[in-house]
Design an enzyme around this catalytic site. Structure first.
Site, PDB file in Angstrom:
ATOM      1  N   ASP A   1      44.064  35.287  37.956  1.00  0.00           N
ATOM      2  CA  ASP A   1      44.812  34.931  36.219  1.00  0.00           C
ATOM      3  C   ASP A   1      45.878  36.115  36.058  1.00  0.00           C
ATOM      4  O   ASP A   1      46.962  35.569  35.689  1.00  0.00           O
ATOM      5  CB  ASP A   1      43.895  34.682  35.322  1.00  0.00           C
ATOM      6  CG  ASP A   1      43.406  33.269  35.312  1.00  0.00           C
ATOM      7  OD1 ASP A   1      43.770  32.407  36.047  1.00  0.00           O
ATOM      8  OD2 ASP A   1      42.121  33.139  34.668  1.00  0.00           O
TER       9      ASP A   1
ATOM     10  N   GLU B   1      46.889  31.252  42.373  1.00  0.00           N
ATOM     11  CA  GLU B   1      46.706  30.899  43.716  1.00  0.00           C
ATOM     12  C   GLU B   1      47.165  31.952  44.861  1.00  0.00           C
ATOM     13  O   GLU B   1      46.155  32.337  45.816  1.00  0.00           O
ATOM     14  CB  GLU B   1      46.868  29.467  44.509  1.00  0.00           C
ATOM     15  CG  GLU B   1      46.438  28.136  43.489  1.00  0.00           C
ATOM     16  CD  GLU B   1      44.978  28.431  43.071  1.00  0.00           C
ATOM     17  OE1 GLU B   1      44.267  29.015  43.883  1.00  0.00           O
ATOM     18  OE2 GLU B   1      44.449  27.758  42.172  1.00  0.00           O
TER      19      GLU B   1
HETATM   20 ZN   LIG Z   1      41.371  30.506  41.272  1.00  0.00          ZN
END
Ligand SMILES: [Zn+2]
Length: 633
Positions: free
Chosen positions: A545, A482
């Site tokens: 990611d 995030e």
């Molecule tokens: Zn995301």
């Protein structure tokens, strides 16, 4: 776990047993680590709801309203007895329209009640000045989930056929004659076809800065001669409006060709069909099942939800934030809230260090990036505030002469009035975009804020029973994922206040764009077993990611009990998923997240530490040559 299997397909090596034994629930298109947590919470909340129903006197006012609505949604005898009568109020409103000028007169009322019209407005933060909220305008969604389906003749034929079949069944249950049904559906599809060439694909929508196209009042007036769009905008916000943000310029440029009195019969049929689908959920058991048939077929979901679950969700979906707050306070609490906040700040600290040590950014850009990190707002567990409209809801029961459609329209009206009143106002940055009971997390670029609802803070993401390395490979990586959204291809365009503002030097931005292109290339065309990954559609999530995983790994290395194997395994574990073929294919077309197997495998292959730890060799499935590795954050 056999070494060979690890080197060939790490995701399967870690999740093999689970992949074999996991069962996709009949009313779901898939099962995953996310969904398993969700099902646990669902059970908790459904049990709570029954308990509350038996003893509502201790509840706060909003929970009392939730229970009152739930008692209506679960009363299927009453719903069946009322039949389609509650829908008449909507049908009559649409049937009274015979021209665009009629639609103009009714538009505000329809919009406030969230009755579908072919285009509409909403109030959101101004990308250029996140301290203000302004009006965005766009067309409604197509019937099929992505434009690419319309461009593939055989797929289109198949899916339009499916849509026609399921919608025919639904409209017959509404009591339309066979002739009426045929006409309604062919008109609605004809209007849908007009929107296809002026609708963005999922790939185009993934670049959300391109949604921001300001047009002045004069320019909008020039383009919308058949329908006075600006006066509708002003009526909705009760103020003069000097510009609109057009989410799709192609649509507004074609507006006067598509939105015409000649096409009005098509528009009207489109409205009847769209709203019959939309409001099916509030009617009889047969109709709510028929109303979900197309979506179930698209996603390969075998059966509709049980009455019991359906009734729960119908009430919960309206009061999610209220129920979620109770969930967060009760099952998570203030101590965990502080604990997890500390962990997030630890991840932000590691991120800061990584940016300081970054070798491809100049000092100026680094400084700005660190500023963005140090002003990042962290929200954990449950919100401090709820949207104020719940206090205004008044649920009226069947005995008080109401029904589910009437209730939905009046709640819509309260919510939408609140939303349009936000025009030209400072946003309340304490309001969350999802309930605390939702297994998810997000970064908001316009608020430079990350939110971790209580629901995701559980095993296998996070648990005191897990080792620190497992927690870093789970929730640590999710947190850093995030944080990375602040610096993905979308987030990087916003500054520390949440406004669209280029804080990059030219050379650094070029370098970043090239790295983003490498990330696209790394995933693009990779086979998943259900089709190829679309690198462009998934680039922002893959960047997040990748950054998240690298940052979490660094944090784990600092811990004295650091264990690489535990870290890698838990990363692969949190992405386990088993889905129907239809759902897997649908996600490849519309989901901005990478396919689960690649989130696990490709991201690990892209780490030198992984390649070294398992001695991955050239012919191994997990092998990625160093020159193909993409490291951004
Ligand atoms: Zn995301």
């Amino acid at each position: 776990m056999e070494k060979e299997q690890i080197r060939e397909n790490f995701y399967e090596a870690v999740n093999g047993e689970w992949l074999k034994s996991a069962k996709i629930p009949g009313d779901q298109p898939a099962v995953s680590a996310f969904l398993e947590l969700h099902l646990g919470i669902e059970k908790t909340l459904m049990d709570l709801t029954s308990k509350w129903e038996n003893n509502p006197s201790d509840l706060n006012d909003n929970l009392k309203k939730y229970i009152k609505l739930y008692q209506m949604t679960k009363d299927f005898d009453k719903r069946d007895e009322l039949g389609t009568k509650p829908f008449e109020i909507i049908l009559n409103k649409i049937n009274q329209l015979n021209s665009l000028s009629d639609l103009e007169k009714a538009f505000k009322d329809l919009t406030l009640e969230s009755i579908d019209t072919p285009f509409g407005f909403n109030v959101m933060q101004d990308f250029m000045n996140s301290d203000n909220q302004i009006l965005y305008f766009g067309a409604s969604d197509l019937f099929l989930p992505d434009t690419s389906y319309y461009h593939d003749e055989s797929k289109k034929k198949q899916l339009i056929g499916l849509f026609t079949m399921t919608t025919t069944q639904l409209l017959k249950l509404y009591g339309f004659s066979e002739k009426e049904v045929d006409q309604l559906i062919s008109d609605a599809l004809a209007f849908d076809a007009l929107l296809v060439p002026v609708t963005k694909s999922s790939v185009e929508k993934a670049d959300y800065v391109k949604m921001y196209n300001p047009l002045s009042k004069d320019k909008v007036n020039e383009l919308t001669n058949n329908f006075n769009l600006m006066s509708q905008a002003e009526a909705l916000v009760n103020q003069s409006v000097d510009q609109l943000i057009i989410t799709n310029l192609d649509f507004i440029h074609a507006f006067d060709k598509i939105i015409t009195d000649d096409n009005f019969a098509l528009i009207k049929s489109w409205m009847i069909v769209s709203n019959a689908i939309k409001f099916a959920s509030d009617l009889t058991n047969d109709i709510r099942i028929a109303g979900g048939a197309f979506r179930r077929a698209l996603s390969g979901t075998k059966e509709a939800q049980s009455k019991e679950k359906y009734a729960f969700y119908q009430a919960y979906n309206r009061f999610g934030q209220v129920v979620g707050l109770h969930y967060g306070e009760t099952y998570f609490g203030p101590i965990a809230k502080e604990d997890v906040k500390i962990m997030v700040h630890e991840m932000i600290g590691v991120y800061q260090e990584r940016i300081s040590n970054n070798t491809w950014l100049k000092e100026d850009t680094k400084e700005k990036a660190i500023k963005k990190l140090s002003t990042l707002k962290v929200h954990v567990g449950y919100p401090d505030e709820l949207p104020p409209y719940f206090d205004k809801f008044e649920i009226k029961s069947y005995d008080e002469g109401s029904n589910l459609i009437q209730e939905r329209l009046s709640m819509n009206k309260i919510i939408n009035t609140h939303e349009f009143n936000k025009y030209n106002q400072k946003p309340n940055r304490n309001i969350w975009g999802m309930p605390a009971s939702m297994v998810n997390a997000y970064y908001s670029p316009t608020n430079n804020q990350i939110v971790f609802p209580a629901a995701i803070l559980q095993e296998p993401y996070y648990s005191l029973e897990q080792t620190p390395s497992e927690n870093y490979g789970g929730i640590g990586a999710v947190m850093a994922h995030e944080i990375s959204h602040a610096f993905d291809n979308n987030g990087a365009k916003f500054d520390e206040t949440g406004s669209l503002n280029n804080w990059w030097t030219k050379a650094d931005l070029d370098a970043f764009d090239n790295k983003a292109k490498d990330m696209i290339a790394l995933f693009d065309g990779v086979e998943t077993g259900f089709g190829e990954c679309n690198g462009e559609l998934t680039v922002s999530e893959n960047i997040a990611d990748s950054g998240g995983l690298r940052c979490a790994l660094e944090a784990s290395k600092k811990n004295k009990s650091h264990n690489l194997e535990e870290f890698f395994k838990n990363w692969a574990r949190v992405w386990r998923m088993k889905a129907s073929e239809e759902y897997s294919q649908l996600l490849l077309k519309v989901d901005v997240h990478g396919p689960s197997i690649l989130r696990a495998n490709m991201q690990l292959s892209n780490l030198e530490e992984f390649q070294d730890y398992y001695h991955i060799k050239k012919n191994d499935g997990m092998y990625l040559p160093k020159e193909k590795m993409v490291s951004i954050w």
